[in-house]
Enzyme design. Structure first.
Site, PDB file in Angstrom:
ATOM      1  N   THR A   1      -1.787  -1.691   9.094  1.00 48.08           N
ATOM      2  CA  THR A   1      -2.102  -3.014   8.677  1.00 48.08           C
ATOM      3  C   THR A   1      -0.786  -3.690   8.347  1.00 48.08           C
ATOM      4  O   THR A   1      -0.043  -3.213   7.539  1.00 48.08           O
ATOM      5  CB  THR A   1      -2.994  -3.002   7.455  1.00 48.08           C
ATOM      6  OG1 THR A   1      -4.163  -2.303   7.739  1.00 48.08           O
ATOM      7  CG2 THR A   1      -3.338  -4.383   6.996  1.00 48.08           C
TER       8      THR A   1
ATOM      9  N   SER B   1      -6.862   9.836  -0.406  1.00 47.35           N
ATOM     10  CA  SER B   1      -6.810  10.465  -1.716  1.00 47.35           C
ATOM     11  C   SER B   1      -5.586  10.043  -2.497  1.00 47.35           C
ATOM     12  O   SER B   1      -5.458  10.402  -3.650  1.00 47.35           O
ATOM     13  CB  SER B   1      -6.837  11.984  -1.583  1.00 47.35           C
ATOM     14  OG  SER B   1      -5.762  12.431  -0.795  1.00 47.35           O
TER      15      SER B   1
ATOM     16  N   ASN C   1      -0.269  10.527   5.968  1.00 49.79           N
ATOM     17  CA  ASN C   1      -1.484  10.150   6.664  1.00 49.79           C
ATOM     18  C   ASN C   1      -2.540  11.251   6.685  1.00 49.79           C
ATOM     19  O   ASN C   1      -3.708  10.995   7.003  1.00 49.79           O
ATOM     20  CB  ASN C   1      -1.148   9.719   8.095  1.00 49.79           C
ATOM     21  CG  ASN C   1      -0.538   8.330   8.097  1.00 49.79           C
ATOM     22  OD1 ASN C   1      -1.234   7.352   7.946  1.00 49.79           O
ATOM     23  ND2 ASN C   1       0.780   8.274   8.228  1.00 49.79           N
TER      24      ASN C   1
ATOM     25  N   THR D   1       0.869  -1.184   0.000  1.00 52.36           N
ATOM     26  CA  THR D   1       0.000   0.000   0.000  1.00 52.36           C
ATOM     27  C   THR D   1       0.905   1.232   0.000  1.00 52.36           C
ATOM     28  O   THR D   1       1.352   1.674  -1.049  1.00 52.36           O
ATOM     29  CB  THR D   1      -0.979  -0.008   1.192  1.00 52.36           C
ATOM     30  OG1 THR D   1      -0.264  -0.216   2.410  1.00 52.36           O
ATOM     31  CG2 THR D   1      -2.027  -1.099   1.018  1.00 52.36           C
TER      32      THR D   1
ATOM     33  N   LYS E   1       4.183  -6.846   4.389  1.00 48.53           N
ATOM     34  CA  LYS E   1       3.962  -5.454   4.009  1.00 48.53           C
ATOM     35  C   LYS E   1       3.585  -4.679   5.252  1.00 48.53           C
ATOM     36  O   LYS E   1       3.098  -5.228   6.242  1.00 48.53           O
ATOM     37  CB  LYS E   1       2.863  -5.339   2.955  1.00 48.53           C
ATOM     38  CG  LYS E   1       1.459  -5.737   3.385  1.00 48.53           C
ATOM     39  CD  LYS E   1       0.648  -4.717   4.135  1.00 48.53           C
ATOM     40  CE  LYS E   1       0.598  -3.403   3.403  1.00 48.53           C
ATOM     41  NZ  LYS E   1      -0.121  -2.364   4.253  1.00 48.53           N
TER      42      LYS E   1
ATOM     43  N   GLU F   1       6.338   4.759   7.406  1.00 48.03           N
ATOM     44  CA  GLU F   1       5.928   5.917   6.609  1.00 48.03           C
ATOM     45  C   GLU F   1       6.756   7.154   6.980  1.00 48.03           C
ATOM     46  O   GLU F   1       6.716   7.633   8.109  1.00 48.03           O
ATOM     47  CB  GLU F   1       4.440   6.183   6.815  1.00 48.03           C
ATOM     48  CG  GLU F   1       3.583   5.109   6.167  1.00 48.03           C
ATOM     49  CD  GLU F   1       2.115   5.211   6.512  1.00 48.03           C
ATOM     50  OE1 GLU F   1       1.304   4.616   5.776  1.00 48.03           O
ATOM     51  OE2 GLU F   1       1.780   5.876   7.505  1.00 48.03           O
TER      52      GLU F   1
END
Length: 490
Positions: free
Chosen positions: A250, A490, A485, A206, A232, A350
């Site tokens: 996740t 979007s 985040n 993702t 992942k 991230e």
């Protein structure tokens, strides 16, 4: 009882003497600032393998099913065991009460089959979580459609089905018609090439910046056993996973092996491995609704003759009671492999620019050491300090102090804190910041600054109250984390 914390006066006395280690970048008013530096390249974490590196008896395939908005992006994949022996399956899954539909379906499948499976199907781009009855129906459709179209299995596992995993945005329904239309093509293109394995790892992604694929080979008795792992995760990472529960991420991952392990013992080995790997990582302290780690063992590994050549002789299923030595080797190899996979998730956190190891030693129990390490690793103040390369160790001490440990409170006068240099450093002496509750008088600020410029950091916290140790892996918080985040949907 509430946790016992140092008194306000005690905290004030300590913080009053904490040395101020400032960053070099300042405004004209003298206030320290942190530049918006980009995360380092992660390309070197992408590994390629030769065909013989992958376990025998598995085929994989992946495709674009229109779940992700980007045209051609891989977002649907399957793995199938082609072995003619029953395939054992185990899972560790999220303890979040809002369990996603695929978590519920996979749990049911494992219970009804007594720990057997044909393989799994995964989609990315949509978590199929908090989606009500329709979400459950869609997850069951993915499983049943895949199983019904697989070639008949010679193995006596008529109740075995296809496990399901999903990852992506919560609260949205899958484009199930598009997914079901793609399944026949996936099955027709199944193969075991290195490219297909790498593509499968891409179908997990993702916000990940690189596919996470690893392979490993080791000897188990007279067998040459192989492991392959894919996982992942980059955000919403603070797993707390356990074996499937009665009706009651996740982070998603799978480890497949051609060893033969009895389902119950495979579950025990996976519990052990996950508790010491995936359950000890955190990116942002948020436990996902979808966290799932699967482990498959199909028994396709051949024995080796005296010249090291593999034969087709079938492997008997190992159990902990009947094969304690071989099982112990397998369990430890699985733990090491799971740890490597788990650390890849943290490295791809991230917006992360730092990979941080929190080591807590000399604790009264493993549980205490683990709780303290997680308390520090989940501290937003600590993580932002690591991003800013600011040796503000008061934030470490603060997080240690509020760890909920009753009835085993920490003794402030026994705690020591150090920065550990990387093994490649010319000076491997720890940089001591606090010793037995007393701040070091003359901290080498220049050395502290140099250590915090490293991509890999290690913090050692000595509780001085026992012999147990635990490690937790985390990353820093950057400007990029907020950017990702703030506009995830979007």
């Amino acid at each position: 009882m509430p946790p016992l914390l140092p008194s306000h006066s005690a905290v004030s006395r300590v913080t009053a003497v904490i040395p101020t280690l400032t960053r070099s970048a300042t405004t004209s008013a003298g206030t320290a600032v942190t530049p918006n530096k980009p995360p380092p390249s992660k390309d070197h974490y992408v590994h390629t393998y030769s065909p013989e590196a992958f376990p025998l008896g598995y085929s994989v395939s992946s495709t674009h099913a229109g779940i992700k908005k980007k045209s051609g992006a891989l977002d649907l994949g399957i793995l199938v065991s082609t072995s003619d022996t029953p395939t054992s399956a185990a899972a560790c899954m999220t303890r979040n009460v809002f369990k996603a539909a695929p978590v519920t379906v996979t749990s049911e499948l494992l219970r009804s089959s007594n720990g057997r499976a044909r393989g799994f199907i995964i989609n990315s781009g949509c978590a199929n979580a908090v989606t009500g009855k329709k979400g459950l129906e869609d997850a069951w459709s993915m499983s049943k459609s895949t199983t019904s179209q697989l070639p008949p299995s010679d193995a006596k596992e008529s109740d075995a089905g296809t496990l399901v995993m999903s990852t992506g945005v919560i609260g949205q329904h899958l484009p199930i018609s598009s997914i079901l239309e793609k399944i026949p093509g996936l099955i027709q293109t199944l193969d075991d090439s290195p490219k297909s394995w790498l593509d499968l790892s891409k179908s997990f992604m993702t916000t990940d910046t690189f596919p996470k694929l690893r392979a490993k080979t080791f000897k188990l008795g007279d067998r040459l056993v192989r492991l392959v792992g894919i996982d992942k995760g980059a955000g919403m990472i603070a797993p707390s996973m356990g074996p499937p529960q009665p009706p009651h991420a996740t982070l998603l991952g799978v480890i497949a092996t051609d060893a033969a392990i009895h389902p119950e013992d495979l579950q025990n080995a996976l519990n052990y491995a996950v508790d010491r790997s995936f359950n000890n990582i955190t990116v942002d302290g948020d436990m996902s609704t979808n966290d799932t780690i699967l482990c498959l063992a199909n028994g396709a590994a051949g024995s080796t003759d005296h010249q090291g050549r593999e034969t087709a002789e079938k492997m008997k299923e190992l159990t902990e009671n009947e094969n304690p030595q071989e099982f112990a080797i397998f369990k430890e190899q699985l733990r090491e492999f799971a740890e490597e996979l788990a650390q890849l998730v943290v490295r791809d956190g991230e917006g992360a620019t730092k990979f941080v190891t929190i080591c807590v030693k000399n604790a009264p129990t493993y549980e205490v050491a683990n709780a303290v390490a997680k308390s520090v690793a989940n501290s937003s103040l600590f993580k932002t300090a690591m991003y800013g390369e600011d040796a503000n160790w008061g934030r470490i001490l603060c997080a240690v102090g509020y760890t909920p440990l009753s009835p085993n409170p920490i003794s402030p006068t026994s705690v020591s804190v150090s920065f550990l240099p990387p093994s490649s450093s010319s000076n491997t002496e720890p940089l001591r910041l606090l010793t037995n509750g007393e701040p070091e008088a003359n901290i080498d600020e220049a050395r502290a600054s140099e250590l915090l410029k490293e991509e890999d950091l290690e913090i050692e916290i000595d509780l001085g109250d026992g012999k147990e140790e635990a490690k937790v892996w985390t990353c820093d918080f950057s400007h990029e984390y907020v950017t990702i985040n703030g506009s995830y949907r979007s």
